[in-house]
Structures are given as C-alpha cells and as structure tokens.
Design a protein around this motif. Structure first.
Motif, mmCIF file in Angstrom:
data_model
loop_
_atom_site.group_PDB
_atom_site.id
_atom_site.type_symbol
_atom_site.label_atom_id
_atom_site.label_comp_id
_atom_site.label_asym_id
_atom_site.label_seq_id
_atom_site.Cartn_x
_atom_site.Cartn_y
_atom_site.Cartn_z
ATOM 1 N N PHE A 192 27.320 42.133 42.718
ATOM 2 C CA PHE A 192 28.048 43.271 43.284
ATOM 3 C C PHE A 192 29.504 42.888 43.539
ATOM 4 N N GLU A 193 29.694 41.707 44.159
ATOM 5 C CA GLU A 193 31.043 41.203 44.434
ATOM 6 C C GLU A 193 31.804 40.982 43.121
ATOM 7 N N ALA A 194 31.115 40.464 42.121
ATOM 8 C CA ALA A 194 31.750 40.236 40.811
ATOM 9 C C ALA A 194 32.252 41.556 40.230
ATOM 10 N N LEU A 195 31.455 42.608 40.353
ATOM 11 C CA LEU A 195 31.851 43.922 39.837
ATOM 12 C C LEU A 195 33.050 44.482 40.596
ATOM 13 N N ARG A 196 33.175 44.143 41.869
ATOM 14 C CA ARG A 196 34.345 44.582 42.652
ATOM 15 C C ARG A 196 35.599 43.810 42.234
ATOM 16 N N ILE A 197 35.427 42.547 41.843
ATOM 17 C CA ILE A 197 36.554 41.701 41.456
ATOM 18 C C ILE A 197 37.085 42.054 40.064
ATOM 19 N N LEU A 198 36.185 42.359 39.131
ATOM 20 C CA LEU A 198 36.580 42.583 37.728
ATOM 21 C C LEU A 198 37.760 43.535 37.518
ATOM 22 N N PRO A 199 37.786 44.722 38.158
ATOM 23 C CA PRO A 199 38.939 45.604 37.907
ATOM 24 C C PRO A 199 40.244 45.086 38.522
ATOM 25 N N ARG A 200 40.152 44.192 39.509
ATOM 26 C CA ARG A 200 41.336 43.704 40.227
ATOM 27 C C ARG A 200 41.937 42.435 39.644
ATOM 28 N N GLU A 201 41.105 41.633 39.011
ATOM 29 C CA GLU A 201 41.554 40.337 38.484
ATOM 30 C C GLU A 201 41.380 40.324 36.976
ATOM 31 N N LEU A 202 42.384 39.894 36.254
ATOM 32 C CA LEU A 202 42.261 39.776 34.814
ATOM 33 C C LEU A 202 41.588 38.433 34.527
ATOM 34 N N VAL A 203 40.291 38.450 34.218
ATOM 35 C CA VAL A 203 39.571 37.195 33.977
ATOM 36 C C VAL A 203 39.331 37.005 32.482
ATOM 37 N N ASP A 204 39.253 35.731 32.081
ATOM 38 C CA ASP A 204 39.064 35.379 30.680
ATOM 39 C C ASP A 204 37.611 35.056 30.355
ATOM 40 N N MET A 205 36.798 34.839 31.404
ATOM 41 C CA MET A 205 35.396 34.483 31.203
ATOM 42 C C MET A 205 34.632 34.736 32.495
ATOM 43 N N VAL A 206 33.327 35.033 32.373
ATOM 44 C CA VAL A 206 32.458 35.152 33.538
ATOM 45 C C VAL A 206 31.321 34.153 33.374
ATOM 46 N N ILE A 207 31.083 33.386 34.436
ATOM 47 C CA ILE A 207 29.934 32.485 34.494
ATOM 48 C C ILE A 207 29.032 33.043 35.590
ATOM 49 N N THR A 208 27.772 33.326 35.251
ATOM 50 C CA THR A 208 26.889 33.940 36.238
ATOM 51 C C THR A 208 25.533 33.260 36.326
ATOM 52 N N MET A 248 50.018 29.667 30.538
ATOM 53 C CA MET A 248 49.421 30.285 31.716
ATOM 54 C C MET A 248 47.941 29.923 31.802
ATOM 55 N N ALA A 249 47.481 29.642 33.002
ATOM 56 C CA ALA A 249 46.092 29.235 33.193
ATOM 57 C C ALA A 249 45.138 30.390 32.902
ATOM 58 N N LYS A 250 44.017 30.062 32.283
ATOM 59 C CA LYS A 250 42.977 31.060 32.059
ATOM 60 C C LYS A 250 42.155 31.169 33.342
ATOM 61 N N LYS A 251 41.632 32.371 33.598
ATOM 62 C CA LYS A 251 40.915 32.620 34.845
ATOM 63 C C LYS A 251 39.432 32.838 34.564
ATOM 64 N N ILE A 252 38.593 32.127 35.320
ATOM 65 C CA ILE A 252 37.146 32.213 35.148
ATOM 66 C C ILE A 252 36.511 32.717 36.440
ATOM 67 N N LEU A 253 35.705 33.764 36.320
ATOM 68 C CA LEU A 253 34.980 34.329 37.454
ATOM 69 C C LEU A 253 33.602 33.698 37.518
ATOM 70 N N ILE A 254 33.260 33.129 38.674
ATOM 71 C CA ILE A 254 31.936 32.533 38.887
ATOM 72 C C ILE A 254 31.147 33.453 39.810
ATOM 73 N N ALA A 255 30.040 34.008 39.311
ATOM 74 C CA ALA A 255 29.150 34.831 40.137
ATOM 75 C C ALA A 255 27.892 34.005 40.405
ATOM 76 N N GLU A 256 27.752 33.542 41.633
ATOM 77 C CA GLU A 256 26.667 32.616 42.005
ATOM 78 C C GLU A 256 26.433 32.742 43.498
ATOM 79 N N ASP A 257 25.181 32.991 43.912
ATOM 80 C CA ASP A 257 24.909 33.197 45.336
ATOM 81 C C ASP A 257 24.849 31.901 46.142
ATOM 82 N N SER A 258 24.661 30.764 45.495
ATOM 83 C CA SER A 258 24.631 29.493 46.214
ATOM 84 C C SER A 258 26.051 28.939 46.334
ATOM 85 N N SER A 259 26.532 28.796 47.570
ATOM 86 C CA SER A 259 27.902 28.302 47.766
ATOM 87 C C SER A 259 28.049 26.874 47.232
#
Length: 122
Positions: A37-53, A1-12
């Motif tokens: 703020f968006e990252a904090l909203r995502i965290l409880p909904r998505e099971l992520v393996d890493m955060v890049i900020t 199963m693929a690992k999930k990474i959350l990217i918190a970055e204001d520059s698209s």
C-alpha cells in the motif's frame, strides 16, 4: 544521476539489509515502503527505476503490487524483482508470470542481488 530503487518489504531488518546491499554499489538511491500500500502511494510521487518487493506483506502483498504495476500504463515497463521466503517453483512461476523480471529467495546472497540490479539497470 543516481538510479532510484523502491524497496517494498514489511520487515525493517530485511529492508535495511536490501538497502545497504544496494547502497554498497554506489550510484543508487533507495526509497523504502513497509508494505505494498505504501509502495503504491510512493510510486506517483517518486520517479523510480526499479521496484524490489517481498511477497508476504500486510494490506497489499507483493503479487498484488506487481499486478497493479503491470496493469498501469505509467509503470508497466518498470523492472520488478521479488525477494521472498517463498522458494517453491510454483511461487517463482507465479511471480514471474505476473510480470516480475527476477525472483530471489531469502536469505539471498548480496552479490547476487547486486549483479541482478546491474544486469537489469545497466
């Protein structure tokens, strides 16, 4: 199963660059947040393996995001990587002392990020 990474970055553009760098590795899914703020909203909904900020973001910045994650029992062992234009040793030390696992300075070398992800997530 693929690992999930959350990217918190204001520059698209930077989110896109980090996302494509990760996508090129294969077995990873990316979830994007435009700020802490968006990252904090995502965290409880998505099971992520890493955060890049990023550090400098509107609303909740990267350091505040890291502080929240490290103080929350559900996420305190979640791997965290900072990618920021703030390249001074003081900035690095602050990020690492708050609990980041690694700190890369923009512009980053894609292979360096890929190696870091492999090293942390296996």
């Amino acid at each position: 199963m693929a690992k999930k990474i959350l990217i918190a970055e204001d520059s698209s553009t930077m989110r896109s660059l980090i996302g494509s760098t990760i996508a090129a590795m294969g077995d990873y899914d990316v979830v994007e947040a435009a700020n802490g703020f968006e990252a904090l909203r995502i965290l409880p909904r998505e099971l992520v393996d890493m955060v890049i900020t990023d550090i400098n973001m509107p609303d909740i910045n990267g350091l505040e995001l890291i502080s929240f994650i490290r103080s929350n029992a559900n996420y305190k062992s979640l791997p965290l990587v900072i990618i920021s234009t703030e390249g001074s040793e003081k900035d690095r030390q602050k990020g690492l002392s708050l609990g980041a696992d690694a700190y890369l300075v923009k512009p980053f070398v894609p292979e360096e990020l890929q190696n870091l992800i492999r090293k942390i997530l296996g």
